[in-house]
Each structure stands twice: as structure tokens, then as C-alpha cells.
Motif scaffolding. Sequence first.
Motif, PDB file in Angstrom:
ATOM      1  N   LEU A   7       0.836  -1.193   0.000  1.00  0.00           N
ATOM      2  CA  LEU A   7       0.000   0.000   0.000  1.00  0.00           C
ATOM      3  C   LEU A   7       0.873   1.246   0.000  1.00  0.00           C
ATOM      4  O   LEU A   7       0.604   2.195  -0.750  1.00  0.00           O
ATOM      5  CB  LEU A   7      -0.947   0.006   1.199  1.00  0.00           C
ATOM      6  CG  LEU A   7      -1.847   1.234   1.334  1.00  0.00           C
ATOM      7  CD1 LEU A   7      -2.750   1.393   0.119  1.00  0.00           C
ATOM      8  CD2 LEU A   7      -2.676   1.147   2.605  1.00  0.00           C
ATOM      9  N   HIS A  11       0.893   3.980  -2.853  1.00  0.00           N
ATOM     10  CA  HIS A  11       0.635   5.377  -2.513  1.00  0.00           C
ATOM     11  C   HIS A  11       1.795   6.261  -2.970  1.00  0.00           C
ATOM     12  O   HIS A  11       1.584   7.347  -3.526  1.00  0.00           O
ATOM     13  CB  HIS A  11       0.382   5.525  -1.014  1.00  0.00           C
ATOM     14  CG  HIS A  11      -0.178   6.846  -0.643  1.00  0.00           C
ATOM     15  ND1 HIS A  11       0.603   7.919  -0.339  1.00  0.00           N
ATOM     16  CD2 HIS A  11      -1.461   7.265  -0.551  1.00  0.00           C
ATOM     17  CE1 HIS A  11      -0.161   8.961  -0.074  1.00  0.00           C
ATOM     18  NE2 HIS A  11      -1.421   8.584  -0.188  1.00  0.00           N
ATOM     19  N   GLN A  93      -8.173   3.038   0.452  1.00  0.00           N
ATOM     20  CA  GLN A  93      -7.087   2.186   0.955  1.00  0.00           C
ATOM     21  C   GLN A  93      -7.535   0.734   1.084  1.00  0.00           C
ATOM     22  O   GLN A  93      -6.777  -0.181   0.750  1.00  0.00           O
ATOM     23  CB  GLN A  93      -6.591   2.698   2.305  1.00  0.00           C
ATOM     24  CG  GLN A  93      -5.810   3.972   2.206  1.00  0.00           C
ATOM     25  CD  GLN A  93      -5.332   4.469   3.564  1.00  0.00           C
ATOM     26  OE1 GLN A  93      -5.246   3.704   4.516  1.00  0.00           O
ATOM     27  NE2 GLN A  93      -5.026   5.745   3.639  1.00  0.00           N
ATOM     28  N   GLN A  97      -5.775  -2.283  -0.904  1.00  0.00           N
ATOM     29  CA  GLN A  97      -5.189  -3.414  -0.163  1.00  0.00           C
ATOM     30  C   GLN A  97      -5.769  -4.745  -0.629  1.00  0.00           C
ATOM     31  O   GLN A  97      -5.036  -5.717  -0.813  1.00  0.00           O
ATOM     32  CB  GLN A  97      -5.388  -3.242   1.334  1.00  0.00           C
ATOM     33  CG  GLN A  97      -4.442  -2.230   1.933  1.00  0.00           C
ATOM     34  CD  GLN A  97      -4.652  -2.074   3.427  1.00  0.00           C
ATOM     35  OE1 GLN A  97      -5.759  -1.922   3.897  1.00  0.00           O
ATOM     36  NE2 GLN A  97      -3.548  -2.085   4.153  1.00  0.00           N
TER      37      GLN A  97
END
Length: 103
Positions: A7, A11, A93, A97
Motif C-alpha cells: 500500500l 501510494h 485504501q 489493499q
Amino acid sequence: MSDDTSLASFHDSLQQPFPPGGLSPLLTALWWAGKGEWVTAHDQIAALPGANAAWIHAYLHRWEGDLSNAAYWYRNAGRSMPDNELGLDTEWQAIVQELLKAS
């Protein structure tokens, strides 16, 4: 690689002008969404089949504020529409994920 690292890497890639090579179409749509590019993200996801595509589509319409359209796509994804307590960033998120785990 741990989920958090994946993640975090995903990001961090948002600092680049274009998505990293090798992303699935679903993750590419989320990458554009992460950049704040709603139209590009929606264009990426609009014609894709499957429950995960419907989830991303739902998220995008929730972000847009079109909650009736979002509710339709959440139903197609087999998910309940989150209440306002779940922020858009948190949902983004969670989707990232889940898709990173599946890839």
C-alpha cells in the motif's frame, strides 16, 4: 512484501505523472482516483466486469456524491454502501489493499 509496504509503495507511486507499468486495469483506475482524477478513473473502470470493478465504480460515484448511483454499484459488487463514518480515503485504501493481495 507486506500489505502495508504494498500500500505504501502504491501510494508513493502517486507522485509520478503516470501509473506504474504492470498494474491491473482495476488498480490503474484506483491509481487515477488516488491522484484525484475522477474522470480518468471512471473511464478506466466503466466497462470492466466483475464485483471488484463494481466496487470501484461504487466508490467513485460515492466520491462524486451521486449516492443513488453508488448504491446501485455497491449492490452489483455484493457490498453495502458505507455510512458517512467511513471516509473516502479509508475506503480507497481498503480497496487497494484487497486488490494488491489478490494480485
